[in-house]
Design an enzyme around this catalytic site. Structure first.
Site, PDB file in Angstrom:
ATOM      1  N   ARG A 145     -11.680   9.442  19.809  1.00 43.37           N
ATOM      2  CA  ARG A 145     -11.386   9.240  21.232  1.00 43.37           C
ATOM      3  C   ARG A 145     -11.273  10.578  21.956  1.00 43.37           C
ATOM      4  NH1 ARG A 145      -6.462   5.255  19.906  1.00 43.37           N
ATOM      5  NH2 ARG A 145      -6.279   6.918  18.342  1.00 43.37           N
ATOM      6  N   ARG A 177      -2.579  -2.045  -3.560  1.00 41.91           N
ATOM      7  CA  ARG A 177      -3.764  -1.209  -3.414  1.00 41.91           C
ATOM      8  C   ARG A 177      -3.627  -0.006  -4.352  1.00 41.91           C
ATOM      9  NH1 ARG A 177      -5.056   3.501   0.526  1.00 41.91           N
ATOM     10  NH2 ARG A 177      -7.323   3.706   0.295  1.00 41.91           N
ATOM     11  N   GLU A 222      -8.147  -5.316   5.051  1.00 42.00           N
ATOM     12  CA  GLU A 222      -8.021  -4.975   3.639  1.00 42.00           C
ATOM     13  C   GLU A 222      -6.825  -5.665   2.997  1.00 42.00           C
ATOM     14  OE1 GLU A 222      -9.376  -0.681   2.759  1.00 42.00           O
ATOM     15  OE2 GLU A 222      -8.818  -0.632   4.886  1.00 42.00           O
ATOM     16  N   ARG A 254     -12.382  15.627   6.980  1.00 41.92           N
ATOM     17  CA  ARG A 254     -13.127  15.904   5.748  1.00 41.92           C
ATOM     18  C   ARG A 254     -14.578  16.230   6.070  1.00 41.92           C
ATOM     19  NH1 ARG A 254     -11.470  10.474   2.684  1.00 41.92           N
ATOM     20  NH2 ARG A 254      -9.477  10.279   3.736  1.00 41.92           N
ATOM     21  N   HIS A 290     -13.218   2.557  -0.410  1.00 39.40           N
ATOM     22  CA  HIS A 290     -13.192   1.536   0.649  1.00 39.40           C
ATOM     23  C   HIS A 290     -13.781   0.210   0.155  1.00 39.40           C
ATOM     24  CE1 HIS A 290     -13.271   5.004   3.812  1.00 39.40           C
ATOM     25  NE2 HIS A 290     -12.026   4.608   3.587  1.00 39.40           N
ATOM     26  N   ASN A 336       0.878  -1.173   0.000  1.00 37.86           N
ATOM     27  CA  ASN A 336       0.000   0.000   0.000  1.00 37.86           C
ATOM     28  C   ASN A 336       0.913   1.220   0.000  1.00 37.86           C
ATOM     29  OD1 ASN A 336      -1.818   2.078   0.421  1.00 37.86           O
ATOM     30  ND2 ASN A 336      -2.822   1.132   2.172  1.00 37.86           N
TER      31      ASN A 336
END
Length: 410
Positions: free
Chosen positions: A297, A104, A397, A254, A193, A8
């Site tokens: 968190r 990926r 993934e 975002r 995704h 990746n």
């Protein structure tokens, strides 16, 4: 042993995993970062599965992690560092040689709808699609080029984030703008995704013991980037991300869904440039924009301490989750399984509880104790009486990329 290397690649770093696909277990993983930034850093971890005796019923050793610092001017040099780490610390790539390398790739446009063996023509197409993902595809391609130099004798496979969503119908992927403009500039919803949504929906079907082809599912992939997909019979029928990964849910930095006129207003009134707007929406919005922190968190800690900005950020986040849950219930005409995955989805019990709290009309009942109990594998958080199975499904993934890589090379 069927061993696959999964890569990746980003613009200044790349992650990798070496997987034994006979047992679907990780043998080694690593991160090479600060590429082209002076002194680079590589972290290489050899797992207990690789260090233990091959037929041992359970590992008697723990993972071993090593760090390397040296100048890494480009991705090719980065792969040399990775190979040195394997040679020095194991596992031996002579004894566990990869039969293929899976990569990926973020954007496959409308051209790629399945894992694809990389050829010179595929590389050209990935490069051309950089116009749709300028921050990702060039970096993905740099990783492919460097990996092919490091492993020239095995097939390399591109697995596209967008591929799983190529099953969307025209009414789901079409934006209502001038058709000629949209066609000329390839403006449509692509979704992202995809490897995670595919992995989670298949794992959920196996967990509940029902055929994938019979299930209506909603999968929430909630991390720093977040998306939701409506999946029917194992096929994506709707998804929240669009032309880019910016559309849809509220994310760490975002904005997600936004009135397009906001951009026009800011361009006119605040004299913000295209670059300014890009930075605003991708890096200064979402949870960070509302509350000043991007990690859920931190949001929850501040919310519990009475911080009004954190409370608002959490409420906006939940409002958007509920909106998409309702929309996809309508699109699917009901749902059998709802799954939560990725960092927030797997760990934030309050997010799951609040997102599902208004879905009692659809047969969703959350078991508070199950939801609050942490676990490592797939687990059910709905009550036994719930008409809808609500699950937490850890995504993988890299394993999904490895599976898809073998599917076209074995």
């Amino acid at each position: 042993m069927s061993v696959v290397l999964v890569v990746n690649s980003g613009s200044s770093s790349f992650k990798y995993q070496l997987l034994d696909m006979a047992h679907e277990r990780v043998l080694a993983s690593g991160l090479v970062e600060r590429i082209g930034e002076g002194t680079g850093v590589a972290t290489h971890t050899v797992t207990a599965a690789a260090l233990a005796a091959p037929d041992a019923p359970a590992p008697t050793v723990t993972d071993a992690t090593y760090m390397i610092e040296r100048e890494i001017p480009d991705h090719t040099a980065g792969f040399a560092v990775m190979l040195d780490a394997f040679a020095a610390h194991g596992p031996s790539l002579d004894e566990r040689a990869p039969v293929a390398v899976g990569h990926r790739v973020v954007h496959g446009g409308a051209r790629f709808f399945a894992p694809t063996v990389v050829t010179p023509l595929v590389e050209i197409n990935i490069d051309e699609l950089s116009v749709l993902a300028p921050l990702h595809n060039p970096a993905n391609l740099a990783g492919i080029v460097a990996a092919k130099k490091a492993f020239p004798d095995v097939p390399h496979v591109a697995v596209f984030d967008t591929a799983f969503h190529q099953s969307l119908a025209p009414e789901a992927y079409t934006y209502a703008i001038d058709r000629e403009v949209a066609e000329a500039h390839r403006i449509r919803r692509y979704g992202f995704h995809g490897t995670s949504h595919k992995f989670v929906s298949e794992a959920a079907a196996a967990f509940v013991g029902r055929p994938l082809t019979e299930l209506k599912q909603i999968v929430f992939h909630l991390g720093n980037g977040a998306s939701v997909a409506a999946i029917e019979g194992g096929r994506s029928v709707d998804t929240s991300m669009g032309l880019t990964p910016l559309e849809g849910l509220v994310m760490g930095t975002r904005s997600g869904d936004l009135d397009p006129a906001v951009l026009l207003q800011l361009a006119r009134r605040a004299e913000m440039s295209t670059a300014d707007l890009d930075t605003l929406l991708n890096k200064r919005s979402g949870l960070l924009g509302i509350a000043g922190v991007s990690d859920m968190r931190d949001i929850q800690q501040r919310r519990e301490a009475g911080d009004p900005a954190a409370r608002l950020a959490f409420d906006v986040y939940i409002h958007r989750l509920r909106a998409y849950a309702g929309a996809y219930l309508a699109q699917l005409d009901g749902v059998d399984v709802i799954s939560f995955t990725a960092g927030v989805g797997e760990n934030a019990a309050a997010v799951r509880a609040e997102a599902m709290s208004t879905l009692g009309f659809a047969g969703v009942e959350i078991d508070a104790e199950r939801n609050a109990t942490r676990g490592r594998g797939i687990r059910r958080i709905s009550t036994d009486a719930s008409r809808v199975e609500v699950l937490v499904v850890p995504t993988d993934e890299e394993l999904e990329i490895a599976r898809q890589t073998l599917s076209v090379t074995a």
